[in-house]
Design a protein around this motif. Structure first.
Motif, PDB file in Angstrom:
ATOM      1  N   ILE A 115      -8.685  52.619   2.428  1.00 31.31           N
ATOM      2  CA  ILE A 115      -9.331  51.665   3.323  1.00 31.31           C
ATOM      3  C   ILE A 115      -9.035  50.274   2.791  1.00 31.31           C
ATOM      4  O   ILE A 115      -9.297  49.983   1.628  1.00 31.31           O
ATOM      5  N   GLN A 116      -8.469  49.444   3.673  1.00 34.91           N
ATOM      6  CA  GLN A 116      -8.029  48.110   3.240  1.00 34.91           C
ATOM      7  C   GLN A 116      -8.341  47.091   4.330  1.00 34.91           C
ATOM      8  O   GLN A 116      -8.100  47.341   5.514  1.00 34.91           O
ATOM      9  N   TRP A 117      -8.880  45.939   3.931  1.00 37.08           N
ATOM     10  CA  TRP A 117      -9.165  44.873   4.888  1.00 37.08           C
ATOM     11  C   TRP A 117      -7.857  44.245   5.339  1.00 37.08           C
ATOM     12  O   TRP A 117      -6.953  44.010   4.541  1.00 37.08           O
ATOM     13  N   GLU A 149      -6.577  40.869   7.235  1.00 31.84           N
ATOM     14  CA  GLU A 149      -6.863  39.551   7.803  1.00 31.84           C
ATOM     15  C   GLU A 149      -6.226  39.422   9.185  1.00 31.84           C
ATOM     16  O   GLU A 149      -6.811  38.873  10.108  1.00 31.84           O
ATOM     17  N   GLU A 150      -5.008  39.958   9.301  1.00 28.29           N
ATOM     18  CA  GLU A 150      -4.265  39.869  10.557  1.00 28.29           C
ATOM     19  C   GLU A 150      -4.997  40.580  11.694  1.00 28.29           C
ATOM     20  O   GLU A 150      -5.087  40.079  12.811  1.00 28.29           O
ATOM     21  N   ASP A 151      -5.542  41.759  11.405  1.00 24.02           N
ATOM     22  CA  ASP A 151      -6.225  42.556  12.422  1.00 24.02           C
ATOM     23  C   ASP A 151      -7.726  42.307  12.463  1.00 24.02           C
ATOM     24  O   ASP A 151      -8.410  42.783  13.362  1.00 24.02           O
ATOM     25  N   ASN A 152      -8.244  41.613  11.450  1.00 22.20           N
ATOM     26  CA  ASN A 152      -9.662  41.302  11.328  1.00 22.20           C
ATOM     27  C   ASN A 152     -10.527  42.565  11.364  1.00 22.20           C
ATOM     28  O   ASN A 152     -11.536  42.635  12.059  1.00 22.20           O
ATOM     29  N   CYS A 153     -10.084  43.582  10.611  1.00 17.91           N
ATOM     30  CA  CYS A 153     -10.838  44.834  10.510  1.00 17.91           C
ATOM     31  C   CYS A 153     -10.342  45.603   9.280  1.00 17.91           C
ATOM     32  O   CYS A 153      -9.377  45.207   8.644  1.00 17.91           O
ATOM     33  N   PHE A 154     -11.042  46.688   8.967  1.00 22.51           N
ATOM     34  CA  PHE A 154     -10.628  47.578   7.888  1.00 22.51           C
ATOM     35  C   PHE A 154      -9.660  48.605   8.462  1.00 22.51           C
ATOM     36  O   PHE A 154      -9.970  49.253   9.465  1.00 22.51           O
ATOM     37  N   LEU A 155      -8.505  48.762   7.843  1.00 19.59           N
ATOM     38  CA  LEU A 155      -7.523  49.752   8.250  1.00 19.59           C
ATOM     39  C   LEU A 155      -7.682  50.992   7.380  1.00 19.59           C
ATOM     40  O   LEU A 155      -8.019  50.892   6.200  1.00 19.59           O
ATOM     41  N   VAL A 156      -7.438  52.167   7.953  1.00 23.92           N
ATOM     42  CA  VAL A 156      -7.609  53.434   7.253  1.00 23.92           C
ATOM     43  C   VAL A 156      -6.303  54.217   7.313  1.00 23.92           C
ATOM     44  O   VAL A 156      -5.725  54.399   8.385  1.00 23.92           O
TER      45      VAL A 156
END
Length: 72
Positions: free
Chosen positions: A10-12, A14-21
């Protein structure tokens, strides 16, 4: 599903403004789902992992071996 020991990254973003999994043990796309909060990312990640495993099983594909780290 609780017997599977796959990593969930799980990583924040900035580009997507959300946590990616993502699931590093599974080949293919790097990110499988996301969440606006860390808690939502975890929930969505569990659901995505369950779906991913079901897809492998439905097509009789062999599941990848989970990466397991051993404590020293």
């Amino acid at each position: 599903m609780s017997n599977f020991k796959y990593q969930m990254l799980i990583q924040w973003s900035e580009e997507d403004n959300c946590f990616l999994v993502g699931f590093p043990d599974f080949p293919g796309q790097r990110w499988r789902t996301h969440g606006n909060t860390y808690e939502k990312a975890v929930k969505n990640g569990i659901e995505a992992l369950e779906s991913l495993i079901m897809a492998y099983e439905a097509t009789n594909e062999t599941l990848p071996e989970p990466t397991v780290n051993k404590a020293a």
